[in-house]
Motif scaffolding. Sequence first.
Motif, PDB file in Angstrom:
ATOM      1  N   ASP A 339      50.268 -10.320  48.858  1.00 33.23           N
ATOM      2  CA  ASP A 339      51.136 -10.557  50.431  1.00 33.23           C
ATOM      3  C   ASP A 339      51.410  -9.008  50.675  1.00 33.23           C
ATOM      4  O   ASP A 339      52.165  -8.666  51.727  1.00 33.23           O
ATOM      5  CB  ASP A 339      52.196 -11.389  50.331  1.00 33.23           C
ATOM      6  CG  ASP A 339      52.137 -13.142  50.573  1.00 33.23           C
ATOM      7  OD1 ASP A 339      50.633 -13.535  50.762  1.00 33.23           O
ATOM      8  OD2 ASP A 339      52.837 -13.817  49.379  1.00 33.23           O
ATOM      9  N   CYS A 340      51.550  -8.186  49.544  1.00 29.41           N
ATOM     10  CA  CYS A 340      52.145  -7.104  50.157  1.00 29.41           C
ATOM     11  C   CYS A 340      50.587  -5.712  49.805  1.00 29.41           C
ATOM     12  O   CYS A 340      51.169  -4.654  49.664  1.00 29.41           O
ATOM     13  CB  CYS A 340      53.348  -6.741  48.914  1.00 29.41           C
ATOM     14  SG  CYS A 340      53.993  -7.740  48.632  1.00 29.41           S
ATOM     15  N   THR A 341      49.739  -6.153  50.829  1.00 27.56           N
ATOM     16  CA  THR A 341      48.373  -5.697  50.338  1.00 27.56           C
ATOM     17  C   THR A 341      48.233  -5.076  52.459  1.00 27.56           C
ATOM     18  O   THR A 341      48.319  -5.644  53.223  1.00 27.56           O
ATOM     19  CB  THR A 341      47.181  -6.364  50.226  1.00 27.56           C
ATOM     20  OG1 THR A 341      47.574  -6.682  49.162  1.00 27.56           O
ATOM     21  CG2 THR A 341      46.426  -5.050  50.117  1.00 27.56           C
ATOM     22  N   TYR A 342      48.053  -3.733  51.797  1.00 31.15           N
ATOM     23  CA  TYR A 342      47.818  -3.042  53.113  1.00 31.15           C
ATOM     24  C   TYR A 342      46.534  -2.705  53.120  1.00 31.15           C
ATOM     25  O   TYR A 342      45.780  -1.874  52.684  1.00 31.15           O
ATOM     26  CB  TYR A 342      48.611  -1.735  53.291  1.00 31.15           C
ATOM     27  CG  TYR A 342      48.550  -0.391  54.921  1.00 31.15           C
ATOM     28  CD1 TYR A 342      49.670  -1.035  56.022  1.00 31.15           C
ATOM     29  CD2 TYR A 342      47.466   0.198  54.604  1.00 31.15           C
ATOM     30  CE1 TYR A 342      49.316  -0.417  56.842  1.00 31.15           C
ATOM     31  CE2 TYR A 342      47.395   0.710  56.076  1.00 31.15           C
ATOM     32  CZ  TYR A 342      48.568   0.741  56.951  1.00 31.15           C
ATOM     33  OH  TYR A 342      48.133   1.403  58.589  1.00 31.15           O
ATOM     34  N   GLY A 343      45.863  -2.792  54.274  1.00 29.10           N
ATOM     35  CA  GLY A 343      44.734  -2.013  54.488  1.00 29.10           C
ATOM     36  C   GLY A 343      43.565  -4.012  53.146  1.00 29.10           C
ATOM     37  O   GLY A 343      43.760  -4.349  52.993  1.00 29.10           O
ATOM     38  N   ARG A 344      42.850  -2.512  52.671  1.00 29.66           N
ATOM     39  CA  ARG A 344      41.864  -3.519  50.953  1.00 29.66           C
ATOM     40  C   ARG A 344      42.701  -3.525  49.675  1.00 29.66           C
ATOM     41  O   ARG A 344      43.242  -4.319  48.786  1.00 29.66           O
ATOM     42  CB  ARG A 344      40.700  -3.170  51.225  1.00 29.66           C
ATOM     43  CG  ARG A 344      39.716  -3.949  50.534  1.00 29.66           C
ATOM     44  CD  ARG A 344      38.010  -3.428  49.920  1.00 29.66           C
ATOM     45  NE  ARG A 344      37.590  -3.852  48.894  1.00 29.66           N
ATOM     46  CZ  ARG A 344      36.750  -3.513  49.077  1.00 29.66           C
ATOM     47  NH1 ARG A 344      35.605  -3.279  49.770  1.00 29.66           N
ATOM     48  NH2 ARG A 344      36.120  -3.947  47.514  1.00 29.66           N
ATOM     49  N   ASP A 345      42.516  -2.523  49.387  1.00 28.33           N
ATOM     50  CA  ASP A 345      43.938  -2.548  48.198  1.00 28.33           C
ATOM     51  C   ASP A 345      45.087  -1.281  48.024  1.00 28.33           C
ATOM     52  O   ASP A 345      45.186  -1.254  46.843  1.00 28.33           O
ATOM     53  CB  ASP A 345      42.266  -1.386  46.912  1.00 28.33           C
ATOM     54  CG  ASP A 345      41.926  -0.208  47.812  1.00 28.33           C
ATOM     55  OD1 ASP A 345      42.808   0.350  48.818  1.00 28.33           O
ATOM     56  OD2 ASP A 345      41.285   0.129  47.002  1.00 28.33           O
TER      57      ASP A 345
END
Length: 431
Positions: A339-345
């Motif tokens: 849930d704490c993902t910005y963009g892909r990785d």
Amino acid sequence: MRRLRRLAHLVLFCPFSKGLQGRLPGLRVKYVFLVWLGVFAGSWLAYVHYSSYAELCRGHICQVVICDQYRKGIISGSICQDLCNLRQVEWRTCLSSVPGQQVYSGLWQGKEVTIKCGIEESLASKAGADMAPRRELVLFDKPTRGTSIKEFQEMTLSFLKANLGDLPSLPALVRQVLLMADFNKDHRVSLAEAKSVWALLQRNEFLLLLSLQEKEHASRLLGYCGDLYITEGVPHSSWPGAALPPLLRPLLPPALHGALQQWLGPAWPWRAKIAIGLLEFVEELFHGAYGTFYMCETTLANVGYTAKYDFRMADLQQVAPEAAVRRFLRGRHCEHSADCTYGRDCRAPCDTLLRQCKGDLVQPNLAKVCELLRDYLLPGAPAGLRAELGKQLRTCTTLSGLASQVEAHHSLVLSHLKTLLWKQISNTKYA
């Protein structure tokens, strides 16, 4: 004629029908079935390719809308005349991977260029007659008539602070924005010029290009019209699946990537040179003049290179300023790290007690790049180098994104890797 039509109907639509089996021997039925299957599969692939192309490739819409706004005097720019009146910007191959960001290879003033233009979601879904007015209202709405140059400077500075952080170097970047807006060098910024450069700043990649213009590993910006801009020509891709249609790329088995890389990619010494450039780019992103940037989609598809095998970042769309990532994570509710993902990785840990995302990323840029380089460099590496290179890359991939580890430790690991690779190609034709 009627008999031929009936036979064609039986072959294409009823390969198992009793009528067909009664007319042809069993062996021929198998051949007919294979032909039918081939026709069906070919038709499906052609349909998928056409559908994906029609959805992803809408450069003609971009040009029509931009030129409509230019002729109305709403926008301006250094290439508007060549794009809309003289028709000297040639659109070639569609390279778009998402409908909202149109990317084409092209030709301008005798040079290979990349043309980029955004299409708003409201426009991507339908190309109706109200397209241009809606784009005018949605995108080219700021600054408004009557805004002074001082007010425009202040709103630009506030925007850059929000996206890059409160840095002492930002006033210099604001001056760079104003110089770019005054493309005709008349020492004034018109409303159309201000609207164009403001729209460009809303494009994440353009903001990154502007911030990294001094760096050698980002493509050079050549000109713009409204929020359409062109950069240096498309670099060669290091990813073997780049030539496939976008919707078919996920079908390439991961096991084939390494083999295709060895067969179709550059020789190992050239790959080492490209890797050194990629490591230098990681250095440039860390504590540069305009802050720190995170690579949030670390794939071979973004590893490009020139004809001289100098590294170029093929796509800056997924490179994000630290301030933007932290703003996204701050106070974000989470159940787990996904849930704490910005963009892909770009992923941060989840505090399961507070159910909020933490601020530090799990993996820094360098660790993700080293994971990429293991598959890129180890196959075909010189026998005497493979063990030491593998060891250093393994150490590199274990680096954490904690602020306490980032400074000295990361710099040391990166320096060792660059030195190891450079020793292999220095004093050779590959240097």
